[in-house]
Design an enzyme around this catalytic site. Structure first.
Site, PDB file in Angstrom:
ATOM      1  CE  LYS A  22      -1.679   1.670   3.975  1.00 42.80           C
ATOM      2  NZ  LYS A  22      -1.355   3.096   4.203  1.00 42.80           N
ATOM      3  CG  ASN A  23       2.559   2.651   3.609  1.00 42.18           C
ATOM      4  OD1 ASN A  23       1.363   2.925   3.508  1.00 42.18           O
ATOM      5  ND2 ASN A  23       3.153   2.478   4.779  1.00 42.18           N
ATOM      6  NE  ARG A  92       1.268  12.191   7.471  1.00 44.54           N
ATOM      7  CZ  ARG A  92       1.748  13.364   7.776  1.00 44.54           C
ATOM      8  NH1 ARG A  92       0.990  14.269   8.319  1.00 44.54           N
ATOM      9  NH2 ARG A  92       3.002  13.652   7.559  1.00 44.54           N
ATOM     10  CB  CYS A 116      -3.649  10.478  12.204  1.00 44.97           C
ATOM     11  SG  CYS A 116      -2.071   9.970  12.801  1.00 44.97           S
ATOM     12  NE  ARG A 121       1.322  10.287  10.364  1.00 41.48           N
ATOM     13  CZ  ARG A 121       0.923   9.263   9.612  1.00 41.48           C
ATOM     14  NH1 ARG A 121      -0.291   8.802   9.714  1.00 41.48           N
ATOM     15  NH2 ARG A 121       1.759   8.705   8.757  1.00 41.48           N
ATOM     16  CG  ASP A 304       3.549   1.407   9.387  1.00 43.28           C
ATOM     17  OD1 ASP A 304       3.281   2.276  10.232  1.00 43.28           O
ATOM     18  OD2 ASP A 304       3.543   1.633   8.154  1.00 43.28           O
ATOM     19  NE  ARG A 396      -6.934   4.720   5.951  1.00 39.10           N
ATOM     20  CZ  ARG A 396      -6.168   5.604   6.563  1.00 39.10           C
ATOM     21  NH1 ARG A 396      -6.439   5.951   7.806  1.00 39.10           N
ATOM     22  NH2 ARG A 396      -5.168   6.172   5.949  1.00 39.10           N
TER      23      ARG A 396
HETATM   24  C1  UD1 Z   1       4.911   6.664   6.155  1.00 37.37           C
HETATM   25  C2  UD1 Z   1       3.900   5.545   6.142  1.00 37.37           C
HETATM   26  C3  UD1 Z   1       3.445   5.187   7.552  1.00 37.37           C
HETATM   27  C4  UD1 Z   1       4.652   4.902   8.426  1.00 37.37           C
HETATM   28  C5  UD1 Z   1       5.654   6.050   8.354  1.00 37.37           C
HETATM   29  C6  UD1 Z   1       6.950   5.754   9.094  1.00 37.37           C
HETATM   30  C7  UD1 Z   1       2.774   5.956   4.030  1.00 37.37           C
HETATM   31  C8  UD1 Z   1       1.509   6.300   3.331  1.00 37.37           C
HETATM   32  N1  UD1 Z   1       2.740   5.963   5.359  1.00 37.37           N
HETATM   33  O1  UD1 Z   1       4.233   7.805   6.685  1.00 37.37           O
HETATM   34  O2  UD1 Z   1       2.616   4.022   7.464  1.00 37.37           O
HETATM   35  O3  UD1 Z   1       4.216   4.730   9.761  1.00 37.37           O
HETATM   36  O4  UD1 Z   1       6.010   6.309   6.981  1.00 37.37           O
HETATM   37  O5  UD1 Z   1       7.559   4.624   8.569  1.00 37.37           O
HETATM   38  O6  UD1 Z   1       3.764   5.620   3.420  1.00 37.37           O
HETATM   39  N2  UD1 Z   1       7.838  14.329  10.103  1.00 37.37           N
HETATM   40  C9  UD1 Z   1       8.034  15.666  10.368  1.00 37.37           C
HETATM   41  N3  UD1 Z   1       7.790  16.559   9.363  1.00 37.37           N
HETATM   42  C10 UD1 Z   1       7.394  16.170   8.118  1.00 37.37           C
HETATM   43  C11 UD1 Z   1       7.219  14.809   7.852  1.00 37.37           C
HETATM   44  C12 UD1 Z   1       7.444  13.897   8.868  1.00 37.37           C
HETATM   45  O7  UD1 Z   1       8.382  16.045  11.465  1.00 37.37           O
HETATM   46  O8  UD1 Z   1       7.204  17.039   7.254  1.00 37.37           O
HETATM   47  C13 UD1 Z   1       8.082  13.342  11.179  1.00 37.37           C
HETATM   48  C14 UD1 Z   1       6.799  12.627  11.588  1.00 37.37           C
HETATM   49  O9  UD1 Z   1       6.056  13.365  12.517  1.00 37.37           O
HETATM   50  C15 UD1 Z   1       7.353  11.334  12.153  1.00 37.37           C
HETATM   51  C16 UD1 Z   1       8.564  11.059  11.275  1.00 37.37           C
HETATM   52  O10 UD1 Z   1       8.904  12.306  10.679  1.00 37.37           O
HETATM   53  O11 UD1 Z   1       7.773  11.540  13.479  1.00 37.37           O
HETATM   54  C17 UD1 Z   1       8.329  10.016  10.202  1.00 37.37           C
HETATM   55  O12 UD1 Z   1       7.303  10.441   9.334  1.00 37.37           O
HETATM   56  P1  UD1 Z   1       7.297  10.034   7.785  1.00 37.37           P
HETATM   57  O13 UD1 Z   1       8.455   9.134   7.492  1.00 37.37           O
HETATM   58  O14 UD1 Z   1       7.144  11.264   6.968  1.00 37.37           O
HETATM   59  O15 UD1 Z   1       5.953   9.196   7.690  1.00 37.37           O
HETATM   60  P2  UD1 Z   1       4.884   9.251   6.552  1.00 37.37           P
HETATM   61  O16 UD1 Z   1       5.549   9.357   5.216  1.00 37.37           O
HETATM   62  O17 UD1 Z   1       3.823  10.228   6.878  1.00 37.37           O
END
Ligand code: UD1
Length: 418
Positions: A22-23, A92, A116, A121, A304, A396
């Site tokens: 999915k991701n 998201r 969420c 996030r 995850d 989902r």
């Molecule tokens: C993706 C995955 C999610 C998984 C996560 C971490 C998808 C759709 N979702 O989410 O299932 O749990 O990776 O492996 O692929 N952060 C910031 N600022 C930002 C972006 C992120 O501070 O602009 C922080 C977040 O709050 C978190 C960390 O970085 O603490 C990791 O987030 P990120 O790797 O971006 O996760 P997602 O891509 O949202």
């Protein structure tokens, strides 16, 4: 709303096929916005999140259709650059249209994703990345409003190797003028798959799979077909399902090399592991040994699979500690697991899990995708009946999980929750 009714106690045995990730699929689908014409992405499960991102692409004017195992995107009619609140609030990952829309139109208007169930996030790294590439970005009325005449390459040092920010910046950078270097890039297989898809479209990217990505912007990209990678989180969930029920499950069509952190932990916890290039067999005869886990970015143990690990450790012969470093508040499953008899004490972002002799069935409620998975796993191992409500969360990210579990011998079915 549907719920799952589980009667626990059956050992899971047999073979199961792991679906497409999915991701990984979400950014592959939005990357199709970078080209004119038709892209076909194979090995994509028709999950709710996949349908949501396709709905978003349709709103943008593309034609996106979801088949049994593939998604087709035709961008000939692409005309809008706004991702509205009503869709973004449900998923998201809709933020993944930011980079491609900016590259395509020089404009994007995306509703801010917000938080969420497990806390805030932020998307600051996505926004800063676009600014570095020359976009003007403002936040107005709950929307990210971005503009750029032509994106231009830049040196971008990410404060944290965010999966989403790396993907978004990568999609924007392939169409920018000049060279972009992303330092501290995410190394998740989802990002490597995206980079390989972009390369197939004609993008010039070096360093795939490492934390430094070098991208030479190109003037034109072309549409193509791509095979999505198997879902390492679905795979990890079935591995834990085998472990928690003292089962013997062979997972086919997976990538054990993407699951090494979880496999190592399962082995220490007392499982026998056999693996080939695209299959892995997980079985357990003896006790579950307590094993500590700290979530980390790839190739570390994934956040995850944290909830699923806590479910497993609830039945271990001893106490273990599970530390969450990625999403510090991601523990909504803990209170629900306690309803089944688990003994878990929280301190900040650490769960101390005292193994109990057995879990007992009870009504529990899903709060997010992976938390729901942990409740199903605990229900499969618990004595008696467990009802898991609000399973739209699980739909989902897992396609008809109950069918796959029944095939392995589980007693689980879907019912309307009156
Ligand atoms: C993706 C995955 C999610 C998984 C996560 C971490 C998808 C759709 N979702 O989410 O299932 O749990 O990776 O492996 O692929 N952060 C910031 N600022 C930002 C972006 C992120 O501070 O602009 C922080 C977040 O709050 C978190 C960390 O970085 O603490 C990791 O987030 P990120 O790797 O971006 O996760 P997602 O891509 O949202």
């Amino acid at each position: 709303m549907d719920k799952f009714v589980i009667t626990g106690g059956n050992k899971l045995c047999g073979e199961v096929t792991v679906g497409g990730a999915k991701n990984a699929a979400l950014p592959l689908i939005t990357a199709s916005l970078l080209v004119r014409g038709q892209s076909r992405i194979f090995n994509v499960q028709p999950l709710t999140d996949i349908r949501t991102i396709c709905r978003l692409l349709n709103i943008l004017g593309a034609e996106c259709s979801v088949g049994d195992d593939m998604v087709i995107v035709d961008t000939s009619g692409l005309k809008n650059y706004e991702a509205p609140y009503k869709l973004v609030k449900t998923m998201r990952a809709s933020i993944y249209v930011l980079g491609p829309l900016l590259a395509h139109f020089g404009r994007a208007r995306i509703s801010l994703p917000g938080g969420c169930a497990w806390g805030p996030r932020p998307v600051n790294l996505h926004i800063e990345g676009m600014r570095k590439l020359g976009a003007e970005v403002a936040l107005e009325g709950g929307y990210i409003i971005a503009r750029a005449r032509r994106l231009r390459g830049a040196n971008i040092d990410l404060d944290f190797p965010s999966v989403g920010a790396t993907g978004n910046i990568l999609m924007a950078a392939v169409a920018a003028k000049g060279e972009t270097v992303i330092n501290n890039a995410a190394r998740e297989p989802d990002i490597s798959a995206l980079a390989e898809f972009l390369q197939k479209m004609g993008a010039r990217i070096e360093g795939i799979g490492t934390s430094t990505l070098h991208i030479q912007g190109v003037d034109e990209l072309h549409s193509c077909d791509f095979n999505n990678i198997p879902d390492r989180i679905e795979a990890g969930t079935f591995m834990v399902a085998s472990a928690i029920t003292a089962g013997d499950v062979k997972l086919n069509h997976c990538r054990p090399d993407h699951c090494q952190a979880a496999l190592q932990k399962l082995q220490i916890a007392g499982c026998d592991i056999e693996q080939g290039v695209d299959w892995v067999r997980v079985r357990r005869d003896g006790d579950i040994q307590p094993v500590n886990v700290t979530t980390e970015v790839y190739p570390g143990y994934p956040t995850d699979l944290q909830a699923q690990w806590i479910a497993l450790m609830s039945l271990a012969k001893g106490t273990s500690w599970v530390i969450e470093t990625i999403y510090k508040d991601r523990f909504t499953h803990v209170a629900e697991l306690a309803r089944l008899g688990a003994e878990i004490t929280m301190k900040d972002s650490t769960a101390m899990v005292k193994g109990v002799g057995k879990l007992k069935g009870a009504p529990v409620m899903s709060t997010d995708i992976r938390a729901s998975a942990s409740l199903i796993l605990a229900g499969l191992a618990a004595e008696g009946r467990t009802d898991v409500t609000r399973i739209y969360h699980i739909d989902r990210g897992y396609y008809r999980i109950e069918d796959k579990l029944v095939q392995l011998g589980a007693d689980i079915h879907r019912e309307r929750d009156e």
